[in-house]
Design a protein around this motif. Structure first.
Motif, PDB file in Angstrom:
ATOM      1  N   LEU A   1       0.831  -1.195   0.000  1.00 41.57           N
ATOM      2  CA  LEU A   1       0.000   0.000   0.000  1.00 41.57           C
ATOM      3  C   LEU A   1       0.870   1.252   0.000  1.00 41.57           C
ATOM      4  O   LEU A   1       1.891   1.300   0.702  1.00 41.57           O
ATOM      5  N   SER A   2       0.465   2.239  -0.780  1.00 41.27           N
ATOM      6  CA  SER A   2       1.168   3.522  -0.782  1.00 41.27           C
ATOM      7  C   SER A   2       0.976   4.198   0.571  1.00 41.27           C
ATOM      8  O   SER A   2       0.052   3.878   1.331  1.00 41.27           O
ATOM      9  N   SER A   3       1.818   5.165   0.862  1.00 46.80           N
ATOM     10  CA  SER A   3       1.783   5.817   2.169  1.00 46.80           C
ATOM     11  C   SER A   3       0.427   6.457   2.447  1.00 46.80           C
ATOM     12  O   SER A   3      -0.102   6.374   3.564  1.00 46.80           O
ATOM     13  N   GLU A   4      -0.175   7.098   1.431  1.00 46.74           N
ATOM     14  CA  GLU A   4      -1.457   7.773   1.623  1.00 46.74           C
ATOM     15  C   GLU A   4      -2.565   6.782   1.969  1.00 46.74           C
ATOM     16  O   GLU A   4      -3.506   7.125   2.693  1.00 46.74           O
ATOM     17  N   VAL A   5      -2.472   5.577   1.433  1.00 44.80           N
ATOM     18  CA  VAL A   5      -3.474   4.553   1.722  1.00 44.80           C
ATOM     19  C   VAL A   5      -3.142   3.825   3.007  1.00 44.80           C
ATOM     20  O   VAL A   5      -4.020   3.578   3.841  1.00 44.80           O
ATOM     21  N   TYR A   6      -1.876   3.478   3.186  1.00 45.40           N
ATOM     22  CA  TYR A   6      -1.438   2.732   4.373  1.00 45.40           C
ATOM     23  C   TYR A   6      -1.778   3.507   5.657  1.00 45.40           C
ATOM     24  O   TYR A   6      -2.349   2.946   6.606  1.00 45.40           O
ATOM     25  N   HIS A   7      -1.415   4.794   5.696  1.00 44.50           N
ATOM     26  CA  HIS A   7      -1.622   5.596   6.894  1.00 44.50           C
ATOM     27  C   HIS A   7      -2.929   6.383   6.857  1.00 44.50           C
ATOM     28  O   HIS A   7      -3.373   6.889   7.893  1.00 44.50           O
ATOM     29  N   GLY A   8      -3.537   6.491   5.679  1.00 42.28           N
ATOM     30  CA  GLY A   8      -4.708   7.341   5.525  1.00 42.28           C
ATOM     31  C   GLY A   8      -5.963   6.778   6.159  1.00 42.28           C
ATOM     32  O   GLY A   8      -6.170   5.559   6.212  1.00 42.28           O
TER      33      GLY A   8
ATOM     34  N   ALA B   1     -11.320   7.239   0.493  1.00 39.63           N
ATOM     35  CA  ALA B   1     -10.563   6.752  -0.664  1.00 39.63           C
ATOM     36  C   ALA B   1      -9.539   5.701  -0.232  1.00 39.63           C
ATOM     37  O   ALA B   1      -9.403   4.651  -0.874  1.00 39.63           O
ATOM     38  N   ALA B   2      -8.810   5.972   0.835  1.00 40.88           N
ATOM     39  CA  ALA B   2      -7.779   5.042   1.312  1.00 40.88           C
ATOM     40  C   ALA B   2      -8.387   3.701   1.686  1.00 40.88           C
ATOM     41  O   ALA B   2      -7.853   2.638   1.334  1.00 40.88           O
ATOM     42  N   ILE B   3      -9.507   3.739   2.370  1.00 43.05           N
ATOM     43  CA  ILE B   3     -10.147   2.499   2.815  1.00 43.05           C
ATOM     44  C   ILE B   3     -10.692   1.715   1.623  1.00 43.05           C
ATOM     45  O   ILE B   3     -10.572   0.486   1.562  1.00 43.05           O
ATOM     46  N   GLY B   4     -11.271   2.419   0.651  1.00 46.13           N
ATOM     47  CA  GLY B   4     -11.778   1.741  -0.540  1.00 46.13           C
ATOM     48  C   GLY B   4     -10.677   1.038  -1.309  1.00 46.13           C
ATOM     49  O   GLY B   4     -10.833  -0.115  -1.741  1.00 46.13           O
ATOM     50  N   ILE B   5      -9.547   1.712  -1.466  1.00 44.92           N
ATOM     51  CA  ILE B   5      -8.425   1.125  -2.206  1.00 44.92           C
ATOM     52  C   ILE B   5      -7.829  -0.053  -1.440  1.00 44.92           C
ATOM     53  O   ILE B   5      -7.507  -1.096  -2.032  1.00 44.92           O
ATOM     54  N   ALA B   6      -7.673   0.089  -0.131  1.00 42.86           N
ATOM     55  CA  ALA B   6      -7.139  -1.011   0.683  1.00 42.86           C
ATOM     56  C   ALA B   6      -8.039  -2.235   0.582  1.00 42.86           C
ATOM     57  O   ALA B   6      -7.563  -3.375   0.461  1.00 42.86           O
ATOM     58  N   ALA B   7      -9.350  -2.013   0.625  1.00 46.05           N
ATOM     59  CA  ALA B   7     -10.298  -3.128   0.524  1.00 46.05           C
ATOM     60  C   ALA B   7     -10.244  -3.763  -0.862  1.00 46.05           C
ATOM     61  O   ALA B   7     -10.364  -4.987  -0.997  1.00 46.05           O
ATOM     62  N   HIS B   8     -10.042  -2.951  -1.882  1.00 44.96           N
ATOM     63  CA  HIS B   8      -9.927  -3.477  -3.250  1.00 44.96           C
ATOM     64  C   HIS B   8      -8.739  -4.431  -3.363  1.00 44.96           C
ATOM     65  O   HIS B   8      -8.850  -5.519  -3.938  1.00 44.96           O
TER      66      HIS B   8
END
Length: 227
Positions: free
Chosen positions: A81-88, A92-99
């Motif tokens: 995960l990119s930093s914005e998603v990992y720590h965010g 948007a971050a949660i949607g991408i992490a779940a994807h």
């Protein structure tokens, strides 16, 4: 692309669609990356929770550089995960992490389109590099058989892009189902995450259209040289 000629017009619609898709994902991501989820979970926490709930305790989550570089690596069974998603903590971050978790689910369950895509990756990578070289020599030396080989090799790229579509759509559907069912996101948050994933899906559709357009151009150039 060897030179500019009238066959370039075949690529124009695909280029416009690709540009639009990229602008859409950028704007949608920027919008929903500013909206914090009510629960306050980070992308990494959501991914860990969803992985563990599926029995994937041994799949690590790692940081990766860049923006929107998030991916699941099936070869090493690692989610990055990119930093914005990992720590965010944004929608948007949660949607991408779940994807990306959806891809881990697919891998664990041996989802057929994913298995096929992973199997042909080495061949497609080789073919995508060689197709242009072989086609180029076929054009230069007027060898029809090389033109045909180049086209067939590039056809593998098109097949790969088309197989990617159900893989990505399925991962997004899994993500939205689990986010809503588990109560990680609520109401408008679910809508926002869905918009982010739909915008991301458009980039894959655009890539498929671009590869088909490129294949049509190769065929047009081949027919012209044969004539």
């Amino acid at each position: 692309m060897f030179y500019f000629d009238d066959t370039m017009i075949i690529l124009l619609p695909a280029l416009l669609i690709s540009a639009w898709a990229q602008m859409r994902i950028n704007s949608t991501y920027e919008k929903y990356s500013r909206i914090r989820s009510a629960n306050g979970y980070t992308g990494a926490q959501v991914a860990r929770r969803l992985l563990d709930s599926h029995g994937l305790h041994d799949v690590p989550i790692e940081l990766v550089r860049g923006k929107l570089t998030d991916h699941y690596d099936p070869r090493n069974r690692v989610m990055r995960l990119s930093s914005e998603v990992y720590h965010g903590t944004s929608v948007a971050a949660i949607g991408i992490a779940a994807h990306e978790t959806g891809h881990a689910y697919q891998h664990e369950e041996r989802y057929s389109p994913l298995v096929i895509r992973n199997t042909i990756v080495p061949v497609v990578n080789l073919g995508s590099n060689l197709s242009w070289v072989i086609f180029f020599f076929g054009m230069i030396f007027s060898i029809p058989s090389l033109l045909t080989v180049g086209i067939l090799l590039f056809l593998g790229v098109v097949v790969f892009q088309l197989i990617t579509l159900p893989v990505e759509f399925n991962a997004s559907n899994r993500a939205m189902d689990v986010l809503e069912a588990s109560g990680i996101l609520y109401g408008e948050e679910v809508t926002g995450a869905r918009k982010v994933l739909k915008a991301a899906a458009m980039t894959y559709i655009a890539a498929a259209i671009a590869s088909i357009a490129q294949l049509l151009r190769l065929i047009a150039l081949s027919n012209r040289r044969r004539d």
